[in-house]
Design a protein around this motif. Structure first.
Motif, PDB file in Angstrom:
ATOM      1  N   GLN A   1      19.347  -0.729   1.292  1.00  0.00           N
ATOM      2  CA  GLN A   1      19.652  -0.698  -0.130  1.00  0.00           C
ATOM      3  C   GLN A   1      18.585  -1.482  -0.862  1.00  0.00           C
ATOM      4  OE1 GLN A   1      23.682  -2.077   0.320  1.00  0.00           O
ATOM      5  NE2 GLN A   1      24.435  -0.129  -0.463  1.00  0.00           N
ATOM      6  N   HIS A   2      18.411  -1.148  -2.115  1.00  0.00           N
ATOM      7  CA  HIS A   2      17.298  -1.675  -2.886  1.00  0.00           C
ATOM      8  C   HIS A   2      17.216  -3.207  -2.850  1.00  0.00           C
ATOM      9  CE1 HIS A   2      15.249  -2.906  -6.595  1.00  0.00           C
ATOM     10  NE2 HIS A   2      14.401  -1.978  -6.212  1.00  0.00           N
ATOM     11  N   ASP A   3      18.294  -3.868  -3.240  1.00  0.00           N
ATOM     12  CA  ASP A   3      18.278  -5.330  -3.329  1.00  0.00           C
ATOM     13  C   ASP A   3      18.054  -5.983  -1.969  1.00  0.00           C
ATOM     14  OD1 ASP A   3      18.806  -4.875  -5.928  1.00  0.00           O
ATOM     15  OD2 ASP A   3      20.591  -6.151  -6.043  1.00  0.00           O
TER      16      ASP A   3
ATOM     17  N   ARG B   1      14.531  -5.608  -0.861  1.00  0.00           N
ATOM     18  CA  ARG B   1      13.638  -6.440  -1.660  1.00  0.00           C
ATOM     19  C   ARG B   1      13.680  -7.879  -1.144  1.00  0.00           C
ATOM     20  NH1 ARG B   1      14.074  -8.843  -7.106  1.00  0.00           N
ATOM     21  NH2 ARG B   1      16.289  -8.614  -6.695  1.00  0.00           N
TER      22      ARG B   1
END
Lengths: 319, 386
Positions: free
Chosen positions: B270-272, B275
């Motif tokens: 997932q993006h978060d 990151r």
């Protein structure tokens, strides 16, 4: 029509999409001509990433989105040190002294050794932003949405009163903490808990509700995020989950139909578990809202869609 | 085409993170799992610990997460500050497993008691600033995790009770906390501000006295005079421990950068989470920390190679008929395939940006991991190349 609450606090376990929901809520509140401030703490740049705009730096409050409903969302990333310097400047005209303190490591020291002080500074900035409207100050907002720390720490974080009580019996910090606490407990403040329909986030939500009770901060809505809705009833799901259904999709081979059925069995089983967790949340006796899972990932469009769903399910307006 | 494969979508260029090789290497003595909150760090470290123990390693697993989840997933009751044996594991290969949960305040208290006289220790333990620092300071958890890790490692070396320690890190506020906290706490405790509070008019800093009294006046104004004098009392009582803190932080740091330690970054597609994983990878690389690779949890897969578009079109053909289950199954399949597409895109982006980071994937499981057999299953998935 006015916003029912001028301060919305959003918390949730890590990974539940708390920041996305906070962004959606800010957009939902930003209807025709309204200005809404979306604040985050702990400098994760989560807000600006979702709207695909440059990161917020220092104490700037910058426009990050115009909503389809004709409002504006501003972003603010709150930092304890900036907040302290601003606080010194506002109340004592001591911005230079603040910078000197910073240089000596005193700010770091004070906010680290007395963590409650740090929380007072962070919530104090939110307090200041909310109060601008009442005090008719420039740059005032119709509503403030605060993307707060995760559920595991939320009660402690917001209970600034207790946090400084042991350290400061009297004095300016104590007074500041008292004012913040009054705002947090007032009828214009509401707190929402974001959860997934999974065991651990639901458990943490239950724990957070219990932990928040003594703070007397009003809990608004429990927001179930990333929910996959189903038109099937319980019996149909049970049958599908048992893996005994024979699917007959025309133009698919027998093997493909079997693969689809076994995949669907897992999906149906998951939905049944989600429904059990939904029942646990219902037992909390709080209003619930449900946000549909978006398999395409999160961008501004997805946030506007979340905003619509929140508007439909939460009573955001008075009158 | 590749996005609808049934197998996990690790591209051919991404190196495989071989957990069994790490576990099997007797020189690996410490495994640290780090990553953002909610990515399954605790489950991953427990699964690795169980797998290593059943492969013959004598393992201690240390969890820091206050949610007490490891206790649940290991099927032992409440964990406390001392390692407790997990009895249900298979010891045929000569291994063992002890599990413990960090009691932050208890560990801090132990340090104070061990390094000062009984009188002084009593004074410190009662001071309200100590109470706040030891139970709430944002870096204390990370710092005490490292302290406990140092203790366990020393005990392991001395007694031979363990030959592998698996550590689950706190859900960091930011990716940097974990590495910075020990340094932050020690610099705080022997920083010049504290030294000035202690000896405002002595030593080489004397010339700064004017600046300091202004500052002191400001502090008094904000906080009130009582707080400053309480802090001074605290600092005086604590002074003897300062040097020790810095030294311990340094030696922990050395231990972590040695070849006996290895870091695993845990994430979900997932993006978060990815990151944060990037931050962790970069930071560990910068610090010269031994990074083995990344564990990707909750990766969605499908054994049915039918695109979302086709599935939705088939569902549309059946809409309004009695084939409600078929329609729903096809819709769910379409959503699953879209999720896989999104995850694949994110993972490809990560792999392109950090091509050297080895990966292993654990597919999204139909139920929660709450018992030992589920942990074994996660261990198998972790080690499985496909």
């Amino acid at each position: 029509m006015t916003p029912k609450h001028t301060l919305h606090i959003v918390s949730g376990k890590g990974g539940t999409g708390k920041t996305t929901i906070a962004a959606g809520l800010a957009c939902a509140l930003a209807t025709s001509g309204r200005r809404v401030l979306l604040c985050e703490v702990e400098g994760r740049n989560g807000i600006t990433e979702r709207f695909d705009v440059p990161a917020l730096t220092g104490p700037e409050e910058r426009r990050i989105s115009r909503t389809p409903a004709g409002g504006t969302v501003y972003g603010l990333s709150i930092d304890a040190e900036d907040a302290l310097i601003e606080y010194l400047d506002t109340f004592y005209h001591l911005s230079i002294a603040g910078k000197a303190l910073d240089r000596f490591g005193a700010v770091d020291f004070a906010t680290s050794i007395a963590p409650g002080l740090r929380d007072v500074l962070l919530t104090g900035k939110v307090y200041e932003a909310v109060r601008r409207k009442i005090k008719n100050r420039p740059n005032s907002y119709d509503a403030v949405v605060f993307d707060a720390p995760p559920t595991g720490r939320i009660a402690k974080f917001l209970n600034v009163h207790a946090a400084v009580a042991g350290l400061a019996k009297v004095g300016p910090i104590r007074n500041q903490a008292d004012s913040i606490m009054r705002l947090l407990r007032s009828a214009t403040t509401t707190l929402h808990l974001v959860t997934l329909l999974e065991d651990m986030p639901v458990t943490e939500t239950e724990e957070a509700v219990a932990a928040l009770r003594p703070t007397r901060i009003r809990i608004g809505t429990v927001i179930e995020n990333m929910v996959t809705p189903t038109p099937l009833d319980h019996d149909q799901l049970e049958t599908a989950a048992a893996g005994s259904v024979l699917l007959k999709v025309p133009r698919l081979t027998v093997k493909q139909n079997q693969a689809l059925a076994s995949e669907f069995a897992i999906e149906a089983g998951r939905t049944l578990q989600e429904q059990q967790r939904h029942d646990r949340l219902t037992a909390l006796g709080l209003p619930l809202a449900s946000i549909t899972f978006d398999p395409g990932g999160i961008d501004e469009g997805a946030i506007f869609s979340i905003a619509e769903q929140l508007t439909d399910q939460m009573s955001l307006e008075d009158g | 085409m590749s996005s609808v494969e049934s197998q996990p979508h690790r591209g051919p260029t991404v190196p495989f993170l071989d957990i069994d090789k790490i576990i099997g290497d007797r020189e690996t003595k410490i495994i640290i799992c780090c990553g953002s909150g909610g990515v399954g760090k605790t489950t991953t470290s427990a699964a690795i610990a169980v797998r290593a123990a059943e492969a013959g390693r004598k393992v201690a697993v240390l969890t820091i997460d206050p949610a007490r989840r490891l206790a649940q997933s290991l099927g032992v009751g409440e964990l406390d500050n001392t390692p407790r044996p997990v009895t249900m594991i298979d010891t045929a290969a000569g291994g063992s497993l002890d599990a413990m949960m960090l009691n932050m305040k208890g560990t801090f208290d132990d340090v104070v008691i061990a390094h000062s006289t009984p009188d002084k220790a009593a004074a410190i333990l009662q001071n309200q600033f100590y109470v706040a620092l030891s139970s709430e300071f944002s870096g204390t958890q990370e710092y005490m995790a490292m302290e406990k890790l140092g203790q366990l490692h020393a005990e392991a070396e001395a007694s031979g009770r363990w030959d592998l320690i698996v550590v689950d890190t706190p859900p960091a506020r930011s990716a940097l906390d974990f590495l910075d906290a020990p340094e932050h706490l020690s610099s705080l405790l022997d920083g010049r501000f504290l030294r000035m509070l202690l000896h405002p008019a002595h030593g080489p800093l004397r010339f700064m006295t004017a600046g300091f009294s202004m500052m002191s006046a400001v502090m008094t104004k904000i906080l009130g005079a009582q707080i400053i004098s309480d802090v001074q009392t605290f600092v005086r009582a604590f002074e003897a421990l300062f040097g020790g803190f810095r030294q311990r932080a340094t030696s922990t740091f050395e231990l972590l950068s040695s070849r006996h330690s290895t870091f695993l970054v845990v994430a979900t597609p997932q993006h978060d989470a990815l990151r944060e994983a990037e931050y962790f990878v970069d930071r560990l690389t910068e610090e010269g920390m031994p990074l083995s690779g990344m564990v990707l949890n909750r990766v969605h897969t499908s054994a049915l190679a039918i695109s979302p578009e086709r599935a939705l079109s088939l569902a549309e053909d059946l809409a309004g008929t009695s084939a409600v289950l078929e329609v729903e199954a096809l819709r769910r399949h379409a959503a699953l395939m879209r999720t896989i597409e999104t995850e694949t895109r994110l993972m490809e982006r990560f792999a392109a940006a950090r091509p050297a980071v080895a990966q292993t994937q654990v597919q999204s499981l139909p139920t929660d991991v709450t018992d030992l057999s589920a942990l074994r299953c996660v261990g198998t998935l972790l080690s499985d190349k496909d």
